[in-house]
Design a protein around this motif. Structure first.
Motif, PDB file in Angstrom:
ATOM      1  N   GLU A  42      26.541  41.748  25.289  1.00 51.35           N
ATOM      2  CA  GLU A  42      26.938  43.100  25.649  1.00 51.35           C
ATOM      3  C   GLU A  42      27.891  43.067  26.848  1.00 51.35           C
ATOM      4  OE1 GLU A  42      26.013  46.142  24.264  1.00 51.35           O
ATOM      5  OE2 GLU A  42      25.221  44.905  22.651  1.00 51.35           O
ATOM      6  N   PRO A  43      28.958  43.854  26.803  1.00 50.69           N
ATOM      7  CA  PRO A  43      29.824  43.931  27.989  1.00 50.69           C
ATOM      8  C   PRO A  43      29.080  44.640  29.105  1.00 50.69           C
ATOM      9  CG  PRO A  43      30.502  45.548  26.365  1.00 50.69           C
ATOM     10  CD  PRO A  43      29.423  44.714  25.723  1.00 50.69           C
ATOM     11  N   PRO A  44      29.497  44.415  30.349  1.00 49.89           N
ATOM     12  CA  PRO A  44      28.842  45.123  31.454  1.00 49.89           C
ATOM     13  C   PRO A  44      29.116  46.623  31.342  1.00 49.89           C
ATOM     14  CG  PRO A  44      30.844  44.041  32.228  1.00 49.89           C
ATOM     15  CD  PRO A  44      30.621  43.599  30.806  1.00 49.89           C
ATOM     16  N   THR A  45      28.226  47.421  31.918  1.00 46.04           N
ATOM     17  CA  THR A  45      28.512  48.855  31.971  1.00 46.04           C
ATOM     18  C   THR A  45      29.737  49.036  32.853  1.00 46.04           C
ATOM     19  OG1 THR A  45      27.168  49.272  33.942  1.00 46.04           O
ATOM     20  CG2 THR A  45      26.041  49.410  31.788  1.00 46.04           C
ATOM     21  N   ASP A  51      31.484  47.665  40.270  1.00 42.34           N
ATOM     22  CA  ASP A  51      30.862  46.979  41.407  1.00 42.34           C
ATOM     23  C   ASP A  51      31.335  45.538  41.554  1.00 42.34           C
ATOM     24  OD1 ASP A  51      29.458  49.229  42.194  1.00 42.34           O
ATOM     25  OD2 ASP A  51      27.642  48.677  41.087  1.00 42.34           O
ATOM     26  N   ARG A  52      31.855  44.938  40.498  1.00 39.39           N
ATOM     27  CA  ARG A  52      32.332  43.548  40.541  1.00 39.39           C
ATOM     28  C   ARG A  52      33.829  43.420  40.838  1.00 39.39           C
ATOM     29  NH1 ARG A  52      29.324  41.755  35.020  1.00 39.39           N
ATOM     30  NH2 ARG A  52      27.201  42.065  35.754  1.00 39.39           N
ATOM     31  N   LEU A  53      34.549  44.529  40.890  1.00 38.97           N
ATOM     32  CA  LEU A  53      35.977  44.473  41.202  1.00 38.97           C
ATOM     33  C   LEU A  53      36.183  43.917  42.599  1.00 38.97           C
ATOM     34  CD1 LEU A  53      37.129  47.919  39.756  1.00 38.97           C
ATOM     35  CD2 LEU A  53      37.514  45.651  38.754  1.00 38.97           C
ATOM     36  N   LYS A  59      45.637  42.297  36.627  1.00 36.43           N
ATOM     37  CA  LYS A  59      45.309  43.121  35.468  1.00 36.43           C
ATOM     38  C   LYS A  59      44.507  42.317  34.446  1.00 36.43           C
ATOM     39  CE  LYS A  59      48.142  46.182  33.911  1.00 36.43           C
ATOM     40  NZ  LYS A  59      49.299  46.890  33.340  1.00 36.43           N
ATOM     41  N   LYS A  60      44.884  41.071  34.255  1.00 36.42           N
ATOM     42  CA  LYS A  60      44.176  40.222  33.296  1.00 36.42           C
ATOM     43  C   LYS A  60      42.720  40.018  33.724  1.00 36.42           C
ATOM     44  CE  LYS A  60      44.192  35.702  31.124  1.00 36.42           C
ATOM     45  NZ  LYS A  60      44.703  34.352  31.088  1.00 36.42           N
ATOM     46  N   GLN A  61      42.487  39.789  35.007  1.00 36.51           N
ATOM     47  CA  GLN A  61      41.132  39.594  35.492  1.00 36.51           C
ATOM     48  C   GLN A  61      40.287  40.856  35.324  1.00 36.51           C
ATOM     49  OE1 GLN A  61      42.367  38.272  39.407  1.00 36.51           O
ATOM     50  NE2 GLN A  61      41.598  36.197  38.998  1.00 36.51           N
ATOM     51  N   VAL A  62      40.870  42.012  35.558  1.00 39.50           N
ATOM     52  CA  VAL A  62      40.151  43.274  35.376  1.00 39.50           C
ATOM     53  C   VAL A  62      39.824  43.461  33.899  1.00 39.50           C
ATOM     54  CG1 VAL A  62      40.315  45.800  35.544  1.00 39.50           C
ATOM     55  CG2 VAL A  62      41.112  44.351  37.443  1.00 39.50           C
ATOM     56  N   TYR A  63      40.776  43.185  33.037  1.00 39.29           N
ATOM     57  CA  TYR A  63      40.569  43.296  31.584  1.00 39.29           C
ATOM     58  C   TYR A  63      39.421  42.391  31.145  1.00 39.29           C
ATOM     59  CZ  TYR A  63      41.624  43.177  26.593  1.00 39.29           C
ATOM     60  OH  TYR A  63      41.532  43.250  25.228  1.00 39.29           O
ATOM     61  N   GLU A  64      39.413  41.140  31.630  1.00 37.65           N
ATOM     62  CA  GLU A  64      38.361  40.193  31.260  1.00 37.65           C
ATOM     63  C   GLU A  64      37.008  40.611  31.833  1.00 37.65           C
ATOM     64  OE1 GLU A  64      40.041  36.516  32.652  1.00 37.65           O
ATOM     65  OE2 GLU A  64      41.261  36.265  30.834  1.00 37.65           O
ATOM     66  N   LEU A  65      37.008  41.167  33.032  1.00 37.38           N
ATOM     67  CA  LEU A  65      35.767  41.605  33.663  1.00 37.38           C
ATOM     68  C   LEU A  65      35.112  42.741  32.884  1.00 37.38           C
ATOM     69  CD1 LEU A  65      33.810  41.654  36.164  1.00 37.38           C
ATOM     70  CD2 LEU A  65      35.348  43.375  37.103  1.00 37.38           C
ATOM     71  N   THR A  66      35.897  43.705  32.457  1.00 44.24           N
ATOM     72  CA  THR A  66      35.336  44.857  31.746  1.00 44.24           C
ATOM     73  C   THR A  66      34.936  44.501  30.321  1.00 44.24           C
ATOM     74  OG1 THR A  66      37.527  45.588  31.047  1.00 44.24           O
ATOM     75  CG2 THR A  66      36.648  46.539  33.089  1.00 44.24           C
ATOM     76  N   ALA A  67      35.549  43.461  29.765  1.00 42.08           N
ATOM     77  CA  ALA A  67      35.228  42.984  28.413  1.00 42.08           C
ATOM     78  C   ALA A  67      35.403  44.074  27.351  1.00 42.08           C
ATOM     79  CB  ALA A  67      33.815  42.399  28.361  1.00 42.08           C
ATOM     80  N   ARG A  68      36.407  44.896  27.553  1.00 42.41           N
ATOM     81  CA  ARG A  68      36.719  45.942  26.560  1.00 42.41           C
ATOM     82  C   ARG A  68      38.175  46.350  26.715  1.00 42.41           C
ATOM     83  NH1 ARG A  68      32.798  48.121  29.894  1.00 42.41           N
ATOM     84  NH2 ARG A  68      31.318  48.577  28.266  1.00 42.41           N
ATOM     85  N   ASN A 105      44.872  48.000  42.994  1.00 48.01           N
ATOM     86  CA  ASN A 105      45.199  48.835  44.141  1.00 48.01           C
ATOM     87  C   ASN A 105      43.997  49.692  44.529  1.00 48.01           C
ATOM     88  OD1 ASN A 105      46.995  49.931  46.112  1.00 48.01           O
ATOM     89  ND2 ASN A 105      47.195  51.752  44.821  1.00 48.01           N
ATOM     90  N   ASP A 106      43.456  50.418  43.554  1.00 47.89           N
ATOM     91  CA  ASP A 106      42.229  51.176  43.781  1.00 47.89           C
ATOM     92  C   ASP A 106      41.539  51.414  42.447  1.00 47.89           C
ATOM     93  OD1 ASP A 106      43.239  53.582  42.541  1.00 47.89           O
ATOM     94  OD2 ASP A 106      44.216  54.107  44.413  1.00 47.89           O
ATOM     95  N   ALA A 107      40.309  51.888  42.532  1.00 47.84           N
ATOM     96  CA  ALA A 107      39.535  52.142  41.318  1.00 47.84           C
ATOM     97  C   ALA A 107      38.607  53.319  41.557  1.00 47.84           C
ATOM     98  CB  ALA A 107      38.722  50.918  40.932  1.00 47.84           C
ATOM     99  N   THR A 108      38.381  54.088  40.493  1.00 45.71           N
ATOM    100  CA  THR A 108      37.443  55.209  40.541  1.00 45.71           C
ATOM    101  C   THR A 108      36.506  55.095  39.354  1.00 45.71           C
ATOM    102  OG1 THR A 108      39.066  56.660  41.586  1.00 45.71           O
ATOM    103  CG2 THR A 108      37.198  57.723  40.513  1.00 45.71           C
ATOM    104  N   TRP A 109      35.212  55.112  39.651  1.00 48.38           N
ATOM    105  CA  TRP A 109      34.190  55.161  38.608  1.00 48.38           C
ATOM    106  C   TRP A 109      33.563  56.545  38.652  1.00 48.38           C
ATOM    107  CZ3 TRP A 109      29.018  56.292  39.329  1.00 48.38           C
ATOM    108  CH2 TRP A 109      28.208  56.164  38.199  1.00 48.38           C
ATOM    109  N   SER A 110      33.302  57.119  37.496  1.00 49.31           N
ATOM    110  CA  SER A 110      32.686  58.445  37.484  1.00 49.31           C
ATOM    111  C   SER A 110      31.837  58.629  36.243  1.00 49.31           C
ATOM    112  CB  SER A 110      33.751  59.542  37.543  1.00 49.31           C
ATOM    113  OG  SER A 110      34.577  59.482  36.395  1.00 49.31           O
TER     114      SER A 110
END
Length: 121
Positions: A42-45, A51-53, A59-68, A105-110
């Motif tokens: 399962e990919p992480p929520t 929280d892992r950013l 961009k590639k690392q973020v893509y791989e981290l989200t796994a989606r 640069n920045d991120a927002t989770w909601s």
């Protein structure tokens, strides 16, 4: 004539008992650590991914981290949605190189109609 009342256990029975005990112990050990498969498929929520950013992620690392796959993407951002969660990640050009590399640069989770967290990197 031996009139002793002691009984001898068959060595084959002891060996078989030992094999079963070893198999049960190994099975319990594997079950305790999730079967040894190296983790969940399962990919992480999106909150876990948020929280892992880390600063400096590409961009590639973020893509791989989200796994989606992002539901929206451009040179400057990725937007993810999963159920009631949303994650928006913006990127800026890496000023330390002349390549077309973009860093977080920045991120927002909601949560839709709920909590929101924004972090700058």
């Amino acid at each position: 004539m031996n009139t002793s009342n002691t009984t001898r256990q068959n060595p084959i029975t002891r060996r078989r008992w030992g094999q079963w005990a070893l198999a049960a112990t190994m099975g319990a050990g594997l079950a305790a650590c999730g079967g040894g498969g190296g983790g969940s498929d399962e990919p992480p929520t999106l909150r876990e991914a948020f929280d892992r950013l880390q600063p400096g992620m590409t961009k590639k690392q973020v893509y791989e981290l989200t796994a989606r796959t992002p539901v929206r993407s451009s040179t400057a951002h990725y937007q993810y949605e999963d159920g009631s969660e949303k994650l928006y990640v913006s990127f800026a050009p890496d000023s330390s190189t002349t390549s077309d590399n973009f860093l977080i640069n920045d991120a927002t989770w909601s949560i839709i109609n709920g909590e929101s967290i924004t972090r700058g990197y």
